[in-house]
Design an enzyme around this catalytic site. Sequence first.
Site, PDB file in Angstrom:
ATOM      1  N   ASP A 122      74.202  65.241  96.354  1.00 24.38           N
ATOM      2  CA  ASP A 122      74.016  64.046  96.286  1.00 24.38           C
ATOM      3  C   ASP A 122      74.874  63.090  97.323  1.00 24.38           C
ATOM      4  OD1 ASP A 122      72.750  62.133  93.469  1.00 24.38           O
ATOM      5  OD2 ASP A 122      73.935  61.062  94.914  1.00 24.38           O
TER       6      ASP A 122
ATOM      7  N   ASN B 216      67.499  62.162  84.687  1.00 27.56           N
ATOM      8  CA  ASN B 216      67.194  60.597  84.313  1.00 27.56           C
ATOM      9  C   ASN B 216      65.886  60.648  84.088  1.00 27.56           C
ATOM     10  OD1 ASN B 216      69.880  59.877  84.176  1.00 27.56           O
ATOM     11  ND2 ASN B 216      69.802  59.575  86.346  1.00 27.56           N
TER      12      ASN B 216
ATOM     13  N   GLN C 160      66.114  56.764  86.395  1.00 29.88           N
ATOM     14  CA  GLN C 160      65.511  57.395  87.575  1.00 29.88           C
ATOM     15  C   GLN C 160      64.969  56.308  88.599  1.00 29.88           C
ATOM     16  OE1 GLN C 160      62.045  59.883  86.302  1.00 29.88           O
ATOM     17  NE2 GLN C 160      61.822  60.684  88.374  1.00 29.88           N
ATOM     18  N   SER C 161      65.425  56.899  89.874  1.00 28.88           N
ATOM     19  CA  SER C 161      65.212  56.145  91.081  1.00 28.88           C
ATOM     20  C   SER C 161      64.207  56.839  91.950  1.00 28.88           C
ATOM     21  CB  SER C 161      66.579  55.450  91.477  1.00 28.88           C
ATOM     22  OG  SER C 161      67.325  56.722  91.974  1.00 28.88           O
TER      23      SER C 161
ATOM     24  N   HIS D  74      64.341  66.081  89.320  1.00 29.79           N
ATOM     25  CA  HIS D  74      65.662  66.529  89.652  1.00 29.79           C
ATOM     26  C   HIS D  74      66.687  66.718  88.541  1.00 29.79           C
ATOM     27  CE1 HIS D  74      65.531  62.058  90.296  1.00 29.79           C
ATOM     28  NE2 HIS D  74      66.847  62.245  90.334  1.00 29.79           N
TER      29      HIS D  74
HETATM   30  P1  AMP Z   1      68.091  59.263  89.798  1.00 28.85           P
HETATM   31  O1  AMP Z   1      68.729  58.069  89.871  1.00 28.85           O
HETATM   32  O2  AMP Z   1      68.091  60.192  88.598  1.00 28.85           O
HETATM   33  O3  AMP Z   1      66.558  59.440  90.443  1.00 28.85           O
HETATM   34  O4  AMP Z   1      68.905  60.201  91.057  1.00 28.85           O
HETATM   35  C1  AMP Z   1      68.537  60.098  92.548  1.00 28.85           C
HETATM   36  C2  AMP Z   1      69.737  60.467  93.139  1.00 28.85           C
HETATM   37  O5  AMP Z   1      69.485  60.633  94.473  1.00 28.85           O
HETATM   38  C3  AMP Z   1      70.916  59.674  93.109  1.00 28.85           C
HETATM   39  O6  AMP Z   1      71.974  60.232  92.504  1.00 28.85           O
HETATM   40  C4  AMP Z   1      71.147  59.097  94.522  1.00 28.85           C
HETATM   41  O7  AMP Z   1      72.487  59.090  94.958  1.00 28.85           O
HETATM   42  C5  AMP Z   1      70.532  60.270  95.216  1.00 28.85           C
HETATM   43  N1  AMP Z   1      69.967  60.232  96.655  1.00 28.85           N
HETATM   44  C6  AMP Z   1      69.431  59.120  97.092  1.00 28.85           C
HETATM   45  N2  AMP Z   1      69.047  59.494  98.580  1.00 28.85           N
HETATM   46  C7  AMP Z   1      69.514  60.536  98.583  1.00 28.85           C
HETATM   47  C8  AMP Z   1      69.744  61.336  99.884  1.00 28.85           C
HETATM   48  N3  AMP Z   1      69.107  61.077 101.389  1.00 28.85           N
HETATM   49  N4  AMP Z   1      70.327  62.479  99.806  1.00 28.85           N
HETATM   50  C9  AMP Z   1      70.984  62.964  98.813  1.00 28.85           C
HETATM   51  N5  AMP Z   1      70.933  62.274  97.545  1.00 28.85           N
HETATM   52  C10 AMP Z   1      70.323  61.203  97.754  1.00 28.85           C
END
Ligand code: AMP
Length: 112
Positions: free
Chosen positions: A29, A85, A92-93, A98
């Site tokens: 991450d 998430n 979830q973003s 994942h």
């Molecule tokens: P979520 O909020 O559960 O959807 O998790 C998305 C995750 O993706 C977050 O923990 C971010 O820090 C991670 N993330 C966003 N962009 C990248 C990237 N380019 N490489 C690795 N992780 C990322």
Amino acid sequence: MATLFEKIIAREIPADIVHEDERCLAFRDINPQAPVHVLLVPKKPIVNLSDASQDDRDLLGHLLLVAPRIAAQLGVGDAFRLNVNNGAGAGQSVFHLHLHILGGRPFAWPPG
Ligand code: AMP
């Protein structure tokens, strides 16, 4: 439009990859919340668990079997936390399923 994680899977965006097989990719991450914080992503672009179907049963099982192997590979043995998430309301973003694999520090319960 392809999600961020589809672009990482396609090697269009760089990532620190720690595992790859025919069905999934795992990479660190970018904003780690623990000494070990890896995202385990199916190559199939499922939005989230709510969007998964019976057709995804083997794939989801595969992810759960691979996660402990990655945790062990990264030195946290059997002390790790898995987090999904599911949906914007749960944080979830990135809308490509994942599993967060977190380890290397103590974790509180209940989670925040
Ligand atoms: P979520 O909020 O559960 O959807 O998790 C998305 C995750 O993706 C977050 O923990 C971010 O820090 C991670 N993330 C966003 N962009 C990248 C990237 N380019 N490489 C690795 N992780 C990322």
